[in-house]
Design a protein around this motif. Structure first.
Motif, PDB file in Angstrom:
ATOM      1  N   ILE A 126       0.846  -1.186   0.000  1.00 51.10           N
ATOM      2  CA  ILE A 126       0.000   0.000   0.000  1.00 51.10           C
ATOM      3  C   ILE A 126       0.883   1.237   0.000  1.00 51.10           C
ATOM      4  O   ILE A 126       1.846   1.329   0.771  1.00 51.10           O
ATOM      5  N   ASN A 127       0.568   2.190  -0.861  1.00 58.53           N
ATOM      6  CA  ASN A 127       1.323   3.427  -0.946  1.00 58.53           C
ATOM      7  C   ASN A 127       0.447   4.582  -0.473  1.00 58.53           C
ATOM      8  O   ASN A 127      -0.674   4.754  -0.944  1.00 58.53           O
ATOM      9  N   VAL A 128       0.969   5.368   0.469  1.00 60.90           N
ATOM     10  CA  VAL A 128       0.253   6.520   1.007  1.00 60.90           C
ATOM     11  C   VAL A 128       1.046   7.777   0.675  1.00 60.90           C
ATOM     12  O   VAL A 128       2.235   7.875   0.984  1.00 60.90           O
ATOM     13  N   HIS A 129       0.381   8.738   0.039  1.00 60.05           N
ATOM     14  CA  HIS A 129       1.027   9.999  -0.324  1.00 60.05           C
ATOM     15  C   HIS A 129       0.192  11.153   0.208  1.00 60.05           C
ATOM     16  O   HIS A 129      -1.014  11.222  -0.044  1.00 60.05           O
ATOM     17  N   ILE A 130       0.837  12.041   0.966  1.00 67.13           N
ATOM     18  CA  ILE A 130       0.169  13.247   1.454  1.00 67.13           C
ATOM     19  C   ILE A 130       0.956  14.449   0.946  1.00 67.13           C
ATOM     20  O   ILE A 130       2.113  14.651   1.309  1.00 67.13           O
ATOM     21  N   GLY A 131       0.313  15.233   0.091  1.00 68.77           N
ATOM     22  CA  GLY A 131       0.893  16.472  -0.404  1.00 68.77           C
ATOM     23  C   GLY A 131       0.051  17.631   0.072  1.00 68.77           C
ATOM     24  O   GLY A 131      -1.118  17.752  -0.317  1.00 68.77           O
ATOM     25  N   ALA A 132       0.625  18.468   0.959  1.00 68.73           N
ATOM     26  CA  ALA A 132      -0.131  19.536   1.611  1.00 68.73           C
ATOM     27  C   ALA A 132      -1.300  18.913   2.380  1.00 68.73           C
ATOM     28  O   ALA A 132      -1.082  18.195   3.351  1.00 68.73           O
TER      29      ALA A 132
END
Length: 409
Positions: free
Chosen positions: A145-151
């Motif tokens: 699972i890939n989690v990306h948080i941008g701002a």
């Protein structure tokens, strides 16, 4: 879907995806987004030369705190969003999983903490649904699972690749600081290499550029050497479709030219030979041990397979490992001399993070690109090699300089 890559290779990757039949191809920062079906997902993992991994987003949300919830913490909002996902579509209660997190946010600054909260949300989802808890498996999970948080923007994706796609599977031997297979392929594609001429790497190391050049020339999918991809463990994995795609060699082609590699190190030549054999392209590649200062076209007997001008490509040392400035200057000066006097009529490409040493080559680049080799900012320059100066194509000025040097002695 989203294919991730290295800085500077986005346009090359986008072109690869277009050629595979992807729709809505859009270049992003170190990535290219696109649309396609399951067959395209499988082909992307198998065939893309410049992708690191291919992600499939399953949930997106804005992590903006509601005014009414003064007691709610940002991590609670993250937890709630992850619990909204119907995880039964992607895993079972006994499915092992791993989480890879990337964070660019003022609100969420600790990626490890984000990983813990996402893990808690998934485990609690199954605890409430079945009374059992799935387990984390960092080494060999059933689901990545890939989690990306941008701002404030959250994207949760499934990683269809597993290990980075630069790990082709053919490398069985290595030398110090080998170039990434993805970067090597990207450089070749940027140079317009398709097997249309001879190719020469005079500082070949463990042979990565040579092997990637051979795979491109024959249009062999780089993923055929890998033992597995992450999507093979997905609940909706179509084994019959994957077998059909994996075993389809209809796009492969003949290669009528030759690829040459040399290195000053006998050890490097030995390691390159092992990797070349592992990749099954030994009939296309010829190796020799020779120092840059000693290179002569007659020594290598290269460029005999055709009348076309060869492509020359180098990844020389950058001086990051305690080599003196004088050593670097001498080496790059020798590179320039060899290119100018031994490979007139050819096109040369050189990558290096040592801008000062690059100036010692003594040739004016016709094109300049910026690439990342690991964490190093590099110049990737093209040199069009003439017999003499641009306004002296027959080399009369060079011959007169040599005569003057001899007379001065």
């Amino acid at each position: 879907m989203l294919a991730k890559t290295f800085k500077g290779l986005e346009e090359v990757l986008a072109q690869e995806l277009i050629e595979l039949g992807a729709n809505d191809v859009l270049i992003e920062r170190r990535a290219v987004s696109f649309r396609g079906d399951k067959a395209l997902l499988y082909r992307a993992n198998l065939c893309l030369r410049t992708a690191i991994r291919v992600l499939v987003p399953i949930h997106e949300a804005t992590l903006r705190m509601p005014r009414r919830a003064k007691d709610l913490q940002p991590e609670d909002l993250l937890y709630e969003e992850v619990q909204k996902i119907d995880w039964s579509r992607y895993m079972h209660a006994d499915t092992t999983f791993a989480i890879d997190t990337t964070v660019y946010s003022e609100t969420f600054r600790n990626s490890r903490f984000v990983t813990y909260r996402v893990k808690d949300a998934i485990v609690d989802y199954w605890q409430e649904k079945t009374g059992t808890r799935p387990n984390i498996s960092v080494e060999n999970p059933d689901l990545r699972i890939n989690v990306h948080i941008g701002a404030e923007h959250l994207t949760v994706s499934l990683d269809s690749s597993g290990e980075s796609l630069h790990k082709r599977g053919y490398r069985v031997a290595t030398t110090e600081a080998p170039i990434s297979e993805v970067l090597a392929a990207g450089m070749l594609l940027m140079a317009g290499w398709s097997g249309q001429s001879d190719f020469y790497d005079p500082m070949c190391g463990s042979g990565t550029l040579l092997i990637e050049a051979a795979l491109i020339a024959r249009n062999i999918a780089p993923g055929v050497f890998r033992s597995a991809f992450a999507f093979e463990k997905w609940l909706d994995f179509d084994a019959e479709l994957w077998s059909e795609i994996y075993n389809d060699d209809s796009r492969e082609r003949e290669f009528t030219h030759k690829i040459y590699g040399s290195d000053a190190s006998f050890y490097a030549i030995q390691q390159a030979a092992k990797n070349i054999k592992s990749a099954g392209v030994q009939k296309d590649i010829e190796l020799r041990q020779i120092r840059m200062e000693e290179i002569k076209s007659s020594n290598l007997q290269i460029f005999q397979s055709s009348n076309t001008s060869p492509i020359v490509m180098l990844n020389p040392p950058y001086g990051e490992r305690l080599k003196s400035n004088k050593e670097m200057e001498d080496l790059y000066s020798a590179i320039g001399t060899a290119l100018k006097h031994r490979f007139a009529g050819s096109t040369a490409w050189i990558i290096s993070s040592n801008a000062a040493a690059m100036k010692c080559i003594g040739l004016k680049p016709s094109k300049k690109y910026h690439l990342l080799n690991g964490e190093l900012d590099c110049q990737f320059n093209r040199y069009d090699l003439f017999a003499g100066k641009r306004n002296d194509p027959y080399g009369e000025a060079d011959r007169m300089n040599e005569v003057n040097k001899e007379m001065s002695k």
